[in-house]
Design a protein around this motif. Structure first.
Motif, PDB file in Angstrom:
ATOM      1  N   VAL A 136     -14.851  15.950 -12.845  1.00 24.10           N
ATOM      2  CA  VAL A 136     -14.794  15.269 -11.548  1.00 24.10           C
ATOM      3  C   VAL A 136     -16.199  14.846 -11.133  1.00 24.10           C
ATOM      4  N   LEU A 137     -17.141  15.760 -11.224  1.00 22.86           N
ATOM      5  CA  LEU A 137     -18.545  15.432 -10.990  1.00 22.86           C
ATOM      6  C   LEU A 137     -19.213  15.105 -12.318  1.00 22.86           C
ATOM      7  N   THR A 138     -19.983  14.035 -12.331  1.00 24.53           N
ATOM      8  CA  THR A 138     -20.763  13.661 -13.513  1.00 24.53           C
ATOM      9  C   THR A 138     -22.149  14.266 -13.393  1.00 24.53           C
ATOM     10  N   ARG A 139     -22.582  14.915 -14.436  1.00 25.37           N
ATOM     11  CA  ARG A 139     -23.920  15.526 -14.459  1.00 25.37           C
ATOM     12  C   ARG A 139     -24.927  14.516 -14.978  1.00 25.37           C
ATOM     13  N   GLU A 140     -26.059  14.382 -14.275  1.00 22.39           N
ATOM     14  CA  GLU A 140     -27.098  13.439 -14.677  1.00 22.39           C
ATOM     15  C   GLU A 140     -28.450  14.142 -14.725  1.00 22.39           C
ATOM     16  N   GLU A 141     -29.219  13.837 -15.745  1.00 24.75           N
ATOM     17  CA  GLU A 141     -30.592  14.350 -15.832  1.00 24.75           C
ATOM     18  C   GLU A 141     -31.515  13.410 -15.069  1.00 24.75           C
ATOM     19  N   HIS A 142     -32.219  13.925 -14.076  1.00 24.26           N
ATOM     20  CA  HIS A 142     -33.149  13.112 -13.292  1.00 24.26           C
ATOM     21  C   HIS A 142     -34.505  13.075 -13.974  1.00 24.26           C
ATOM     22  N   TRP A 143     -35.271  12.035 -13.719  1.00 23.47           N
ATOM     23  CA  TRP A 143     -36.586  11.907 -14.356  1.00 23.47           C
ATOM     24  C   TRP A 143     -37.501  13.081 -14.029  1.00 23.47           C
ATOM     25  N   SER A 144     -37.280  13.733 -12.894  1.00 22.33           N
ATOM     26  CA  SER A 144     -38.129  14.854 -12.495  1.00 22.33           C
ATOM     27  C   SER A 144     -37.790  16.131 -13.243  1.00 22.33           C
ATOM     28  N   GLY A 145     -36.728  16.098 -14.047  1.00 20.00           N
ATOM     29  CA  GLY A 145     -36.312  17.288 -14.773  1.00 20.00           C
ATOM     30  C   GLY A 145     -35.213  18.061 -14.084  1.00 20.00           C
ATOM     31  N   THR A 146     -34.852  17.674 -12.872  1.00 22.66           N
ATOM     32  CA  THR A 146     -33.768  18.352 -12.167  1.00 22.66           C
ATOM     33  C   THR A 146     -32.420  17.742 -12.550  1.00 22.66           C
ATOM     34  N   VAL A 147     -31.358  18.486 -12.308  1.00 22.47           N
ATOM     35  CA  VAL A 147     -30.003  18.016 -12.572  1.00 22.47           C
ATOM     36  C   VAL A 147     -29.414  17.463 -11.280  1.00 22.47           C
ATOM     37  N   ARG A 148     -28.797  16.308 -11.374  1.00 24.96           N
ATOM     38  CA  ARG A 148     -28.130  15.705 -10.229  1.00 24.96           C
ATOM     39  C   ARG A 148     -26.670  15.451 -10.580  1.00 24.96           C
ATOM     40  N   TYR A 149     -25.878  15.168  -9.565  1.00 27.13           N
ATOM     41  CA  TYR A 149     -24.435  14.988  -9.750  1.00 27.13           C
ATOM     42  C   TYR A 149     -24.006  13.697  -9.071  1.00 27.13           C
ATOM     43  N   ARG A 150     -22.869  13.167  -9.553  1.00 27.93           N
ATOM     44  CA  ARG A 150     -22.368  11.931  -8.975  1.00 27.93           C
ATOM     45  C   ARG A 150     -20.841  11.922  -9.063  1.00 27.93           C
ATOM     46  N   LEU A 151     -20.227  11.417  -8.001  1.00 24.19           N
ATOM     47  CA  LEU A 151     -18.801  11.122  -8.028  1.00 24.19           C
ATOM     48  C   LEU A 151     -18.629   9.653  -8.382  1.00 24.19           C
ATOM     49  N   LEU A 152     -17.815   9.356  -9.397  1.00 19.21           N
ATOM     50  CA  LEU A 152     -17.465   7.963  -9.626  1.00 19.21           C
ATOM     51  C   LEU A 152     -16.882   7.381  -8.346  1.00 19.21           C
ATOM     52  N   ASP A 153     -17.069   6.085  -8.147  1.00 18.40           N
ATOM     53  CA  ASP A 153     -16.676   5.480  -6.877  1.00 18.40           C
ATOM     54  C   ASP A 153     -15.199   5.696  -6.570  1.00 18.40           C
ATOM     55  N   GLY A 154     -14.354   5.598  -7.603  1.00 12.70           N
ATOM     56  CA  GLY A 154     -12.926   5.823  -7.373  1.00 12.70           C
ATOM     57  C   GLY A 154     -12.633   7.240  -6.935  1.00 12.70           C
ATOM     58  N   LEU A 155     -13.307   8.224  -7.538  1.00  9.35           N
ATOM     59  CA  LEU A 155     -13.115   9.622  -7.144  1.00  9.35           C
ATOM     60  C   LEU A 155     -13.686   9.878  -5.756  1.00  9.35           C
ATOM     61  N   ARG A 156     -14.758   9.172  -5.411  1.00  7.77           N
ATOM     62  CA  ARG A 156     -15.338   9.335  -4.067  1.00  7.77           C
ATOM     63  C   ARG A 156     -14.387   8.803  -3.000  1.00  7.77           C
TER      64      ARG A 156
END
Length: 361
Positions: free
Chosen positions: A326-346
């Protein structure tokens, strides 16, 4: 020996698994065996379906059925494809663990919105199709898979449809708003029977009613975009549903600290929460029984609101939503992990959130 294709509903995991299996078949002297699980709802039937696919000559014994399956394939070299494991995870995990432990030549390819959580498991995340910038160079549509998929499906329902300089930017905007999700793109293309591309774009705010044009031969969870998302919602715990709804106010990617701040219960209303419970699943169940229009969306739940009192509660729910695609995991340039909901799921989460007065604010 175990690869699981994960990703959100409608991203194409099954289609990719079939393609991989067909291409790898020559590497397995004892063949490729396919087990379709999407239409099964009784965990007890998983072993029966696997036994049939593996060619066991007799019915499974009531005692130690797993041992019987392992004995039958112990000396074979084959690929077993388990398709759509997410709603039958414990039984699927037991079957896979027994095969990995009791054989040396059996390899397993699974598709699931939720990982099997076995130590031998290698995850391959199937992401939506990349979508080009609508204002960029679109002169070679074949270089953009999302546009090519839309054009292919559109030509099937509107003979003669092609991508042209006049419609490429609009198609790119449409695919972008649909997150590059193959199921959503295919359902949108079917609507070209009655609407133009720009008309489709204008109506996407009501995408869950709009994208519901698949025929009866399609699996129920893929006949509408809402059915595909309801299936994911049904897999979630009440805490995960609450975080899904609350995180839907975040329009871009976010980090864990933001999720903890936005999704934890406020001290002034701790315990009241958001009563979203099992709304999506119960709405679909009622619709399938003929009692409601399944495209009206999830109804308010009578379940007690879950408690998300501490940052750790939110962390556990976020982890569950990542595991369930449901949440997509993304690696941020700073080295931290971020998350995103696809627009349809949001948008789905916002629909749930707005059923509780004042919750969105």
């Amino acid at each position: 020996r175990l690869v699981t294709l994960t990703g959100p509903g409608g991203v194409g995991k099954t289609r990719l698994a079939w393609r991989l299996a067909a291409r790898a078949e020559r590497a397995f002297p004892d063949g490729v065996r396919l087990v379709h699980l999407s239409d099964l709802h009784d965990p007890a039937l998983v072993l029966t379906a696997a036994a049939e696919a593996l060619g066991l000559p007799d019915p499974l014994p009531a005692r130690a059925p797993l041992d019987a399956i392992v004995r039958h394939v112990r000396d074979r070299r084959l690929l077993l494809v388990l398709d759509n494991c997410e709603h039958l995870l414990p039984t699927c995990a037991d079957l896979v663990a027994a095969l990995l432990r009791g054989t040396t030549g059996v390899r397993i390819l699974a598709t699931s919105r939720h990982r099997l959580a076995l130590t031998e498991e290698h995850l391959l995340e199937v992401r939506p199709l990349p979508v080009p910038d609508p204002d960029g160079d679109l002169s070679d549509p074949a270089a953009h898979p999302a546009l090519a998929l839309f054009a292919d499906r559109a030509a099937a329902v509107v003979p003669g449809f092609t991508l042209s300089p006049a419609n490429r930017a609009s198609v790119a905007r449409l695919c972008h708003r649909l997150d590059g999700l193959p199921l959503a793109i295919e359902l949108a293309a079917v609507r070209l029977r009655v609407l133009g591309v720009d008309q489709l774009l204008e109506r996407l705010d009501d995408r869950y009613r709009l994208l519901a044009a698949a025929g009866p031969g399609v699996q129920p969870r893929h006949r509408t975009l809402r059915a595909a998302v309801d299936w994911s919602h049904d897999l979630c715990t009440p805490e995960e549903r609450s975080v899904w709804a609350r995180a839907s106010v975040l329009t871009g990617s976010f980090d864990l600290e933001t999720a903890e701040s936005v999704c934890a219960d406020a001290e002034t209303d701790a315990g009241t929460g958001i009563g979203i419970g099992t709304g999506g699943a119960s709405a679909v169940a009622v619709a399938h029984s003929g009692g409601a229009d399944k495209d009206l969306g999830p109804g308010p739940s009578t379940d007690p609101a879950p408690s998300l009192r501490t940052p750790y509660d939110v962390l556990e729910a976020v982890a569950g939503l990542v595991d369930k695609s449901v949440l997509t995991r993304e690696e941020h340039w700073s080295g931290t992990v971020r998350y995103r909901l696809l627009d349809g799921l949001r948008h789905y989460g916002l629909d749930l959130l707005r059923r509780t007065p004042g919750a969105e604010a």
